[in-house]
Motif scaffolding. Structure first.
Motif, PDB file in Angstrom:
ATOM      1  N   GLU A  23       0.867  -1.189   0.000  1.00  0.00           N
ATOM      2  CA  GLU A  23       0.000   0.000   0.000  1.00  0.00           C
ATOM      3  C   GLU A  23       0.898   1.231   0.000  1.00  0.00           C
ATOM      4  OE1 GLU A  23      -3.232   0.074   2.763  1.00  0.00           O
ATOM      5  OE2 GLU A  23      -3.251  -2.108   2.851  1.00  0.00           O
ATOM      6  N   TRP A  24       0.642   2.141  -0.953  1.00  0.00           N
ATOM      7  CA  TRP A  24       1.503   3.296  -1.164  1.00  0.00           C
ATOM      8  C   TRP A  24       0.751   4.593  -0.919  1.00  0.00           C
ATOM      9  CZ3 TRP A  24       6.601   2.470  -2.125  1.00  0.00           C
ATOM     10  CH2 TRP A  24       6.962   1.168  -2.476  1.00  0.00           C
ATOM     11  N   MET A  25       1.485   5.616  -0.463  1.00  0.00           N
ATOM     12  CA  MET A  25       0.919   6.962  -0.339  1.00  0.00           C
ATOM     13  C   MET A  25       1.955   7.964  -0.817  1.00  0.00           C
ATOM     14  SD  MET A  25       1.019   7.969   3.696  1.00  0.00           S
ATOM     15  CE  MET A  25       0.068   6.595   4.240  1.00  0.00           C
ATOM     16  N   LEU A  26       1.479   9.080  -1.320  1.00  0.00           N
ATOM     17  CA  LEU A  26       2.378  10.134  -1.780  1.00  0.00           C
ATOM     18  C   LEU A  26       3.110  10.773  -0.604  1.00  0.00           C
ATOM     19  CD1 LEU A  26       0.238  11.931  -4.493  1.00  0.00           C
ATOM     20  CD2 LEU A  26       2.308  10.578  -4.845  1.00  0.00           C
ATOM     21  N   GLY A  27       4.310  11.219  -0.872  1.00  0.00           N
ATOM     22  CA  GLY A  27       5.095  11.877   0.150  1.00  0.00           C
ATOM     23  C   GLY A  27       4.395  13.072   0.768  1.00  0.00           C
ATOM     24  N   ILE A  28       3.617  13.787  -0.016  1.00  0.00           N
ATOM     25  CA  ILE A  28       2.894  14.959   0.498  1.00  0.00           C
ATOM     26  C   ILE A  28       1.999  14.589   1.682  1.00  0.00           C
ATOM     27  CG2 ILE A  28       0.927  14.824  -1.080  1.00  0.00           C
ATOM     28  CD1 ILE A  28       2.617  18.090  -0.394  1.00  0.00           C
ATOM     29  N   GLU A  29       1.605  13.312   1.742  1.00  0.00           N
ATOM     30  CA  GLU A  29       0.779  12.817   2.844  1.00  0.00           C
ATOM     31  C   GLU A  29       1.617  12.365   4.041  1.00  0.00           C
ATOM     32  OE1 GLU A  29      -2.460  10.162   1.505  1.00  0.00           O
ATOM     33  OE2 GLU A  29      -1.652  10.573  -0.495  1.00  0.00           O
ATOM     34  N   MET A  30       2.920  12.330   3.889  1.00  0.00           N
ATOM     35  CA  MET A  30       3.825  11.887   4.955  1.00  0.00           C
ATOM     36  C   MET A  30       4.236  13.102   5.776  1.00  0.00           C
ATOM     37  SD  MET A  30       4.024   8.625   4.424  1.00  0.00           S
ATOM     38  CE  MET A  30       5.404   8.160   5.439  1.00  0.00           C
ATOM     39  N   TYR A  31       3.337  13.542   6.650  1.00  0.00           N
ATOM     40  CA  TYR A  31       3.540  14.783   7.392  1.00  0.00           C
ATOM     41  C   TYR A  31       4.784  14.752   8.264  1.00  0.00           C
ATOM     42  CZ  TYR A  31      -1.190  15.561   5.813  1.00  0.00           C
ATOM     43  OH  TYR A  31      -2.287  15.698   5.031  1.00  0.00           O
ATOM     44  N   GLU A  32       5.196  13.576   8.718  1.00  0.00           N
ATOM     45  CA  GLU A  32       6.390  13.511   9.561  1.00  0.00           C
ATOM     46  C   GLU A  32       7.654  13.888   8.790  1.00  0.00           C
ATOM     47  OE1 GLU A  32       5.420   9.087   8.682  1.00  0.00           O
ATOM     48  OE2 GLU A  32       4.364  10.971   8.794  1.00  0.00           O
ATOM     49  N   PHE A  33       7.592  13.846   7.456  1.00  0.00           N
ATOM     50  CA  PHE A  33       8.747  14.219   6.638  1.00  0.00           C
ATOM     51  C   PHE A  33       8.553  15.529   5.881  1.00  0.00           C
ATOM     52  CE2 PHE A  33       8.899   9.428   6.395  1.00  0.00           C
ATOM     53  CZ  PHE A  33       9.854   9.301   7.379  1.00  0.00           C
ATOM     54  N   PHE A  34       7.331  15.833   5.471  1.00  0.00           N
ATOM     55  CA  PHE A  34       7.114  16.931   4.539  1.00  0.00           C
ATOM     56  C   PHE A  34       6.252  18.081   5.055  1.00  0.00           C
ATOM     57  CE2 PHE A  34       8.182  13.291   1.836  1.00  0.00           C
ATOM     58  CZ  PHE A  34       9.242  13.834   1.147  1.00  0.00           C
ATOM     59  N   SER A  35       5.838  18.060   6.301  1.00  0.00           N
ATOM     60  CA  SER A  35       5.085  19.194   6.823  1.00  0.00           C
ATOM     61  C   SER A  35       6.022  20.376   7.020  1.00  0.00           C
ATOM     62  CB  SER A  35       4.438  18.839   8.168  1.00  0.00           C
ATOM     63  OG  SER A  35       5.437  18.741   9.164  1.00  0.00           O
ATOM     64  N   PRO A  36       5.508  21.588   7.037  1.00  0.00           N
ATOM     65  CA  PRO A  36       6.383  22.750   7.297  1.00  0.00           C
ATOM     66  C   PRO A  36       7.121  22.617   8.627  1.00  0.00           C
ATOM     67  CG  PRO A  36       4.261  23.482   6.469  1.00  0.00           C
ATOM     68  CD  PRO A  36       4.144  21.996   6.709  1.00  0.00           C
ATOM     69  N   GLU A  37       6.463  22.052   9.630  1.00  0.00           N
ATOM     70  CA  GLU A  37       7.094  21.887  10.938  1.00  0.00           C
ATOM     71  C   GLU A  37       8.248  20.883  10.867  1.00  0.00           C
ATOM     72  OE1 GLU A  37       3.753  21.447  10.430  1.00  0.00           O
ATOM     73  OE2 GLU A  37       3.035  23.323  11.279  1.00  0.00           O
ATOM     74  N   ALA A  38       8.035  19.784  10.136  1.00  0.00           N
ATOM     75  CA  ALA A  38       9.095  18.779  10.006  1.00  0.00           C
ATOM     76  C   ALA A  38      10.297  19.356   9.268  1.00  0.00           C
ATOM     77  CB  ALA A  38       8.567  17.543   9.277  1.00  0.00           C
ATOM     78  N   ARG A  39      10.033  20.134   8.235  1.00  0.00           N
ATOM     79  CA  ARG A  39      11.138  20.749   7.489  1.00  0.00           C
ATOM     80  C   ARG A  39      11.886  21.749   8.363  1.00  0.00           C
ATOM     81  NH1 ARG A  39       9.913  21.241   1.231  1.00  0.00           N
ATOM     82  NH2 ARG A  39       8.908  19.252   0.971  1.00  0.00           N
ATOM     83  N   ALA A  40      11.165  22.537   9.146  1.00  0.00           N
ATOM     84  CA  ALA A  40      11.805  23.517  10.031  1.00  0.00           C
ATOM     85  C   ALA A  40      12.644  22.806  11.086  1.00  0.00           C
ATOM     86  CB  ALA A  40      10.753  24.401  10.687  1.00  0.00           C
ATOM     87  N   ALA A  41      12.119  21.732  11.659  1.00  0.00           N
ATOM     88  CA  ALA A  41      12.862  20.977  12.670  1.00  0.00           C
ATOM     89  C   ALA A  41      14.124  20.381  12.072  1.00  0.00           C
ATOM     90  CB  ALA A  41      11.980  19.882  13.266  1.00  0.00           C
ATOM     91  N   SER A  42      14.035  19.894  10.859  1.00  0.00           N
ATOM     92  CA  SER A  42      15.198  19.333  10.178  1.00  0.00           C
ATOM     93  C   SER A  42      16.263  20.408   9.964  1.00  0.00           C
ATOM     94  CB  SER A  42      14.775  18.720   8.846  1.00  0.00           C
ATOM     95  OG  SER A  42      15.884  18.228   8.164  1.00  0.00           O
ATOM     96  N   ARG A  43      15.838  21.587   9.537  1.00  0.00           N
ATOM     97  CA  ARG A  43      16.785  22.701   9.351  1.00  0.00           C
ATOM     98  C   ARG A  43      17.407  23.102  10.677  1.00  0.00           C
ATOM     99  NH1 ARG A  43      12.808  24.498   5.823  1.00  0.00           N
ATOM    100  NH2 ARG A  43      11.956  25.874   7.402  1.00  0.00           N
ATOM    101  N   ASP A  44      16.595  23.167  11.752  1.00  0.00           N
ATOM    102  CA  ASP A  44      17.113  23.545  13.061  1.00  0.00           C
ATOM    103  C   ASP A  44      18.163  22.563  13.541  1.00  0.00           C
ATOM    104  OD1 ASP A  44      15.434  25.717  13.083  1.00  0.00           O
ATOM    105  OD2 ASP A  44      13.968  24.822  14.453  1.00  0.00           O
ATOM    106  N   ARG A  45      17.918  21.261  13.359  1.00  0.00           N
ATOM    107  CA  ARG A  45      18.880  20.247  13.777  1.00  0.00           C
ATOM    108  C   ARG A  45      20.175  20.386  12.984  1.00  0.00           C
ATOM    109  NH1 ARG A  45      14.301  17.008  14.190  1.00  0.00           N
ATOM    110  NH2 ARG A  45      14.554  16.197  12.071  1.00  0.00           N
ATOM    111  N   SER A  46      20.076  20.656  11.697  1.00  0.00           N
ATOM    112  CA  SER A  46      21.287  20.745  10.876  1.00  0.00           C
ATOM    113  C   SER A  46      22.123  21.970  11.283  1.00  0.00           C
ATOM    114  CB  SER A  46      20.955  20.786   9.389  1.00  0.00           C
ATOM    115  OG  SER A  46      20.308  21.979   9.047  1.00  0.00           O
ATOM    116  N   HIS A  47      21.484  23.062  11.679  1.00  0.00           N
ATOM    117  CA  HIS A  47      22.230  24.250  12.101  1.00  0.00           C
ATOM    118  C   HIS A  47      22.968  23.993  13.413  1.00  0.00           C
ATOM    119  CE1 HIS A  47      20.879  26.736   8.884  1.00  0.00           C
ATOM    120  NE2 HIS A  47      19.607  26.569   9.185  1.00  0.00           N
ATOM    121  N   ARG A  48      22.375  23.196  14.290  1.00  0.00           N
ATOM    122  CA  ARG A  48      23.027  22.903  15.562  1.00  0.00           C
ATOM    123  C   ARG A  48      24.258  22.030  15.389  1.00  0.00           C
ATOM    124  NH1 ARG A  48      18.224  20.599  18.510  1.00  0.00           N
ATOM    125  NH2 ARG A  48      16.788  21.885  17.367  1.00  0.00           N
TER     126      ARG A  48
END
Length: 69
Positions: free
Chosen positions: A42-67
Protein backbone atom coordinates in the motif's frame (compact mmCIF):
# COMPACT_ATOMS: atom_id res chain seq x y z
CA UNK A 1 9.59 3.01 11.43
CA UNK A 2 10.90 1.95 8.05
CA UNK A 3 9.54 2.77 4.62
CA UNK A 4 9.98 1.69 1.04
CA UNK A 5 10.26 4.54 -1.46
CA UNK A 6 8.92 4.30 -5.00
CA UNK A 7 9.64 6.66 -7.89
CA UNK A 8 7.68 6.92 -11.09
CA UNK A 9 5.53 3.98 -9.95
CA UNK A 10 8.29 1.49 -10.80
CA UNK A 11 11.62 2.07 -9.03
CA UNK A 12 11.47 0.80 -5.43
CA UNK A 13 14.16 1.07 -2.77
CA UNK A 14 14.24 0.22 0.89
CA UNK A 15 13.24 -0.25 3.48
CA UNK A 16 14.84 2.92 4.86
CA UNK A 17 14.63 4.22 8.42
CA UNK A 18 13.22 7.61 9.43
CA UNK A 19 16.61 9.18 10.05
CA UNK A 20 17.85 8.44 6.54
CA UNK A 21 14.63 9.66 4.96
CA UNK A 22 14.76 12.93 6.92
CA UNK A 23 18.35 13.45 5.80
CA UNK A 24 17.40 12.76 2.17
CA UNK A 25 14.49 15.21 2.39
CA UNK A 26 16.90 17.85 3.66
CA UNK A 27 19.25 17.07 0.74
CA UNK A 28 16.30 17.05 -1.73
CA UNK A 29 17.03 13.43 -2.68
CA UNK A 30 13.53 12.43 -1.58
CA UNK A 31 10.60 14.56 -2.71
CA UNK A 32 6.90 14.96 -1.99
CA UNK A 33 5.83 13.37 -5.29
CA UNK A 34 7.56 10.08 -4.44
CA UNK A 35 5.50 7.30 -2.91
CA UNK A 36 6.05 5.67 0.49
CA UNK A 37 5.00 2.32 1.90
CA UNK A 38 5.52 0.46 5.16
CA UNK A 39 4.88 -2.94 3.58
CA UNK A 40 5.64 -2.52 -0.13
CA UNK A 41 1.97 -3.12 -0.96
CA UNK A 42 0.00 0.00 0.00
CA UNK A 43 1.50 3.30 -1.16
CA UNK A 44 0.92 6.96 -0.34
CA UNK A 45 2.38 10.13 -1.78
CA UNK A 46 5.09 11.88 0.15
CA UNK A 47 2.89 14.96 0.50
CA UNK A 48 0.78 12.82 2.84
CA UNK A 49 3.82 11.89 4.95
CA UNK A 50 3.54 14.78 7.39
CA UNK A 51 6.39 13.51 9.56
CA UNK A 52 8.75 14.22 6.64
CA UNK A 53 7.11 16.93 4.54
CA UNK A 54 5.08 19.19 6.82
CA UNK A 55 6.38 22.75 7.30
CA UNK A 56 7.09 21.89 10.94
CA UNK A 57 9.09 18.78 10.01
CA UNK A 58 11.14 20.75 7.49
CA UNK A 59 11.80 23.52 10.03
CA UNK A 60 12.86 20.98 12.67
CA UNK A 61 15.20 19.33 10.18
CA UNK A 62 16.79 22.70 9.35
CA UNK A 63 17.11 23.55 13.06
CA UNK A 64 18.88 20.25 13.78
CA UNK A 65 21.29 20.74 10.88
CA UNK A 66 22.23 24.25 12.10
CA UNK A 67 23.03 22.90 15.56
CA UNK A 68 25.44 20.35 14.09
CA UNK A 69 27.57 22.99 12.37
Amino acid sequence: MQYYIRQQRKYVSGPHDDAHIRQWVKEAKVREEMEFSEDGEEWMLGIEMYEFFSPEARAASRDRSHRLV
